[in-house]
Design a protein around this motif. Structure first.
Motif, PDB file in Angstrom:
ATOM      1  N   LEU A 226     146.428  84.195  21.586  1.00  0.00           N
ATOM      2  CA  LEU A 226     146.650  82.852  22.129  1.00  0.00           C
ATOM      3  C   LEU A 226     146.001  82.708  23.502  1.00  0.00           C
ATOM      4  O   LEU A 226     145.405  81.663  23.809  1.00  0.00           O
ATOM      5  CB  LEU A 226     148.154  82.568  22.231  1.00  0.00           C
ATOM      6  N   ILE A 227     146.132  83.735  24.330  1.00  0.00           N
ATOM      7  CA  ILE A 227     145.525  83.677  25.662  1.00  0.00           C
ATOM      8  C   ILE A 227     144.003  83.626  25.552  1.00  0.00           C
ATOM      9  O   ILE A 227     143.324  82.889  26.287  1.00  0.00           O
ATOM     10  CB  ILE A 227     145.969  84.893  26.505  1.00  0.00           C
ATOM     11  N   ALA A 228     143.449  84.406  24.601  1.00  0.00           N
ATOM     12  CA  ALA A 228     141.995  84.403  24.399  1.00  0.00           C
ATOM     13  C   ALA A 228     141.517  83.019  23.957  1.00  0.00           C
ATOM     14  O   ALA A 228     140.515  82.497  24.476  1.00  0.00           O
ATOM     15  CB  ALA A 228     141.611  85.460  23.363  1.00  0.00           C
ATOM     16  N   LEU A 229     142.235  82.419  23.001  1.00  0.00           N
ATOM     17  CA  LEU A 229     141.864  81.073  22.553  1.00  0.00           C
ATOM     18  C   LEU A 229     141.985  80.071  23.688  1.00  0.00           C
ATOM     19  O   LEU A 229     141.143  79.173  23.840  1.00  0.00           O
ATOM     20  CB  LEU A 229     142.766  80.655  21.382  1.00  0.00           C
ATOM     21  N   VAL A 232     139.030  80.362  25.884  1.00  0.00           N
ATOM     22  CA  VAL A 232     137.857  79.752  25.252  1.00  0.00           C
ATOM     23  C   VAL A 232     137.881  78.243  25.427  1.00  0.00           C
ATOM     24  O   VAL A 232     136.868  77.609  25.786  1.00  0.00           O
ATOM     25  CB  VAL A 232     137.794  80.128  23.757  1.00  0.00           C
ATOM     26  N   PHE A 233     139.064  77.631  25.184  1.00  0.00           N
ATOM     27  CA  PHE A 233     139.151  76.177  25.277  1.00  0.00           C
ATOM     28  C   PHE A 233     139.061  75.688  26.717  1.00  0.00           C
ATOM     29  O   PHE A 233     138.579  74.578  26.972  1.00  0.00           O
ATOM     30  CB  PHE A 233     140.434  75.680  24.609  1.00  0.00           C
ATOM     31  N   LEU A 234     139.515  76.503  27.675  1.00  0.00           N
ATOM     32  CA  LEU A 234     139.312  76.153  29.082  1.00  0.00           C
ATOM     33  C   LEU A 234     137.822  76.092  29.396  1.00  0.00           C
ATOM     34  O   LEU A 234     137.348  75.184  30.102  1.00  0.00           O
ATOM     35  CB  LEU A 234     140.009  77.177  29.995  1.00  0.00           C
ATOM     36  N   ALA A 235     137.079  77.068  28.858  1.00  0.00           N
ATOM     37  CA  ALA A 235     135.632  77.074  29.066  1.00  0.00           C
ATOM     38  C   ALA A 235     134.977  75.864  28.399  1.00  0.00           C
ATOM     39  O   ALA A 235     134.056  75.248  28.958  1.00  0.00           O
ATOM     40  CB  ALA A 235     135.034  78.369  28.523  1.00  0.00           C
ATOM     41  N   VAL A 267     144.804  70.340  26.026  1.00  0.00           N
ATOM     42  CA  VAL A 267     146.150  70.485  25.451  1.00  0.00           C
ATOM     43  C   VAL A 267     146.107  70.356  23.934  1.00  0.00           C
ATOM     44  O   VAL A 267     146.807  71.074  23.210  1.00  0.00           O
ATOM     45  CB  VAL A 267     147.115  69.450  26.068  1.00  0.00           C
ATOM     46  N   CYS A 268     145.279  69.461  23.431  1.00  0.00           N
ATOM     47  CA  CYS A 268     145.224  69.262  21.983  1.00  0.00           C
ATOM     48  C   CYS A 268     144.496  70.403  21.273  1.00  0.00           C
ATOM     49  O   CYS A 268     144.812  70.725  20.127  1.00  0.00           O
ATOM     50  CB  CYS A 268     144.534  67.931  21.670  1.00  0.00           C
ATOM     51  N   LEU A 269     143.509  71.004  21.958  1.00  0.00           N
ATOM     52  CA  LEU A 269     142.757  72.079  21.319  1.00  0.00           C
ATOM     53  C   LEU A 269     143.433  73.435  21.478  1.00  0.00           C
ATOM     54  O   LEU A 269     143.280  74.315  20.631  1.00  0.00           O
ATOM     55  CB  LEU A 269     141.339  72.138  21.891  1.00  0.00           C
TER      56      LEU A 269
END
Length: 687
Positions: A226-229, A232-235, A267-269
């Protein structure tokens, strides 16, 4: 016998909901949210959008879109907090019933191990490990200990919910006692085995409340994912802003994505659904165990139960009913059934053993009656020395017992051994039964077939376990012939006959060295080494202190078959995590089609082709995705608390099943949900 269970609390009991709502607000403290990094970032997003809406109001910009996004971000965090608080509240409510048993009571601390020794009366809270304590009838046992002298009837209802008292005595496998239970007859001297705050009851309460629950390897692995995802989405969000800013500047169309849109996109991703429900899944699993009167002394034990692929089970009391029962009368040398049953009745009428009672019951079933009234009858009790029991009626002696013991008696009386007797005896032994030879004076009438009776449905449960890749091994002290027969009848995959403590330990180590996760159950001191070695060790509450200390799961009902339920609950927890993770990740597909076009359509008009749901406006599309993302959390709380229904299938098929049901459902549900919300929002905007 009916058993009193701890209170069964509904998932949405009004009192629990009220407490969970209050706790949900208190959990908004960022220091508490740091345990859940995904929701921490969502809350930070809520703070930023709230600040942004205030700035928009102060600069006379229209703040409604930002306010609505901020409102639903806060609701997302609150829904996540509510799921965790509700599951924690269920555990704490159940722990309250246990805490009532943990009271400070007077204790007689002895100077020496003697009922006549002098004592000093102190509080149970002042007792220390190794202290000797005298407990009399109608007194509460002041702490966990082991009976070192005497025997007593103990009422353990405060701990187990079982109304029937049990015997606790020194020098055997029934010497362990638990603080908070009550002596109802006789008196005992016990040695305290724990210091204050470290008792069995204290550990139970801590685990039920979740206060000391450690994250398990699978939970940690899932959190890393979850942290990795999330990273990724922050990037992705950061790059989205860079791309939109560059494109807007170079093309002269539109404007860069705003902070509110970027936060909504993140938040949605991000995998907010599983991040919100993950704590509730683990705590709810412990709660389901507690409903079965089973206490897990570590979260790792439950997790390991879900990964178990080898089960070691005792034969007696687990696979079989525990007592051999008479199932058939086999006559020899042309004797009639009536003669055999009459001799069996007379030789068993005073036999209070379960086997003796089952012989009477079988005669009752076959003849409709099992009574007699001869005069001058003297009953011969069974003894280990003679290995026979029976009755003396005047000059006539009726005997039943082991083949060699009865035949020896018959030969001494001048009788002969029927030619077909040995074949009948061997046939019973080959079939996994125990043969009892019945005789009257010098005449042998036949054989009683005593058989270990399988528990109802046990063969089907083993078949279910085999389907999901779990190997079952029966452990028994029986000889290899009997063990092989029972193993075949029960449907276990393997068996260990004539087992000793070192045999069990060696078998567990061999399987572990091959990479298997091993579970076993036990209650005696001789089981302690194997329990300590097993990955999942279930000790019976009525077992010895060494067995309970070696285990990581305690069954308060002392029912060895619970091991199968524990494995199913462990797998159910893993299935629930996998199913909700699949659903959460699949949700993103629909959100791509909702938010990406809405965020960038001003710069790239051609992205309109991705609006396959026909959402009304960019603002309604973003709001619809944010609202759905928040609402799906409370909608899935009942599933997280109840768990995904257990399916008896191999891991590969289970993965395909979850991918189909929850993966496909996770794709379809957001398309429908976001579209419905958009229609409602569009209707409100136009009115």
């Amino acid at each position: 016998m009916s058993r009193k269970r701890f209170p069964r609390l509904g998932a949405f009991e009004p009192k629990l909901i009220r407490e969970a709502l209050v706790s949900s607000v208190l959990k908004l403290d960022l220091r508490q949210q740091k345990e859940n990094p995904v929701m921490l970032l969502v809350e930070i997003g809520g703070i930023l959008t709230t600040i942004s809406s205030v700035i928009e109001i102060s600069t006379q910009k229209s703040p409604f879109f930002t306010i609505f996004v901020s409102f639903w971000l806060w609701l997302t965090v609150l829904f996540s907090n509510f799921a965790e608080a509700l599951s924690e509240g269920r555990g704490k409510a159940r722990a309250a019933s246990l805490r009532q048993s943990r009271t400070s009571v007077p204790a007689r601390k002895l100077k020496e191990e003697s009922f006549d020794a002098t004592f000093s009366e102190i509080s149970s809270s002042d007792l220390r490990k190794g202290d000797l304590v005298l407990v009399k009838a109608n007194e509460i046992i002041p702490g966990d200990g082991e009976v070192v002298k005497g025997a007593a009837l103990v009422n353990e209802a405060a701990i187990t919910g079982e109304s029937a008292p049990v015997v606790r005595e020194s020098g055997g496998d029934r010497s362990a006692v638990t603080g908070g239970t009550t002596v109802i007859a006789n008196e005992i001297i016990l040695k305290i085995t724990t210091d204050p705050g470290q008792t069995f009851l204290d550990r139970m309460i801590s685990m039920v409340e979740g206060a000391e629950r450690r994250k398990t390897p699978n939970e940690i692995a899932l959190e890393i994912l979850l942290i990795a995802l999330t990273g990724v989405f922050l990037a992705v969000v950061a790059n989205t802003y860079s791309v939109s800013a560059y494109s807007a500047a170079s093309s002269g169309r539109g404007s860069p994505a705003s902070l509110t849109i970027l936060i909504a996109l993140f938040v949605c991703l991000a995998p907010t659904t599983i991040a919100a429900l993950l704590p509730a899944i683990g705590i709810a699993g412990m709660d389901r165990l507690f409903q079965l009167n089973v206490i897990a002394l570590s979260g790792r034990a439950i997790e390991a139960a879900g990964d178990v692929n080898v089960l070691l089970l005792d034969k007696t009391g687990t696979i079989t009913l525990g007592n051999r029962q008479a199932t058939e009368f086999l006559t020899v040398n042309g004797r009639s059934n009536e003669e055999l049953m009459e001799a069996a009745l007379l030789s068993s009428f005073a036999d209070d053993t379960p086997e003796g009672k089952s012989i009477i019951a079988l005669i009752q079933e076959k003849t409709g009656t099992a009574s007699f009234s001869p005069e001058n009858v003297t009953f011969i009790p069974f003894s280990a020395a003679t290995r026979v029991s029976g009755a003396q009626c005047g000059e006539i002696t009726y005997l039943k017992g082991a083949y060699d013991a009865v035949t020896k008696s018959v030969l001494e009386r001048g009788g002969t051994i029927p030619s077909d007797l040995k074949g009948k005896v061997d046939g019973v032994a080959t079939a996994g039964g125990t043969p009892l030879v019945v005789a009257r004076n010098e005449t042998i009438f036949g054989v009683i077939f005593l058989k270990d009776i399988l528990k109802t449905g046990i063969k089907e449960r083993f078949a279910d376990l085999r389907r999901i890749g779990i190997k079952t091994i029966m452990i028994t002290g029986d000889n290899h012939l009997t063990a092989a027969t029972i193993a075949a009848e029960a449907g276990v995959d393997d068996y260990l006959a004539e087992s000793k403590p070192d045999d069990k330990l060696r078998m567990i180590r061999e399987y572990q060295n091959e990479g298997y996760m091993v579970a076993m159950t036990g209650d005696g001191t001789n089981d302690a080494p194997a329990l300590a070695q097993a990955d999942v060790a279930v000790a019976m509450n009525n077992g010895t202190q060494p067995a309970r200390e070696a285990a990581n799961i305690i069954d308060l009902d002392s029912d060895p078959t619970k091991l199968l339920d524990i494995v199913e609950i462990g797998k159910q927890i893993l299935m629930t995590r996998g199913a909700l993770t699949t659903f959460s990740i699949s949700n993103d597909i629909a959100k791509y089609f909702a938010i990406i076009p809405a965020a960038l359509i001003g710069i790239y008009p051609q992205l309109k082709i991705l609006n396959i749901m026909g959402l009304a406006t960019p603002e309604s599309a973003i709001l619809s995705a944010v609202i759905f993302n928040a609402l799906v959390i409370p909608m899935l709380i009942p599933l997280a608390l109840a768990g995904v229904k257990f399916k008896s299938m191999p891991a590969s098929k289970l993965f395909a099943y979850n991918l189909t049901i929850f993966g496909l459902g996770g794709v379809i549900a957001p398309f429908i949900g976001i579209k419905i919300i958009d229609l409602v929002l569009a209707g409100l905007m136009y009115t």
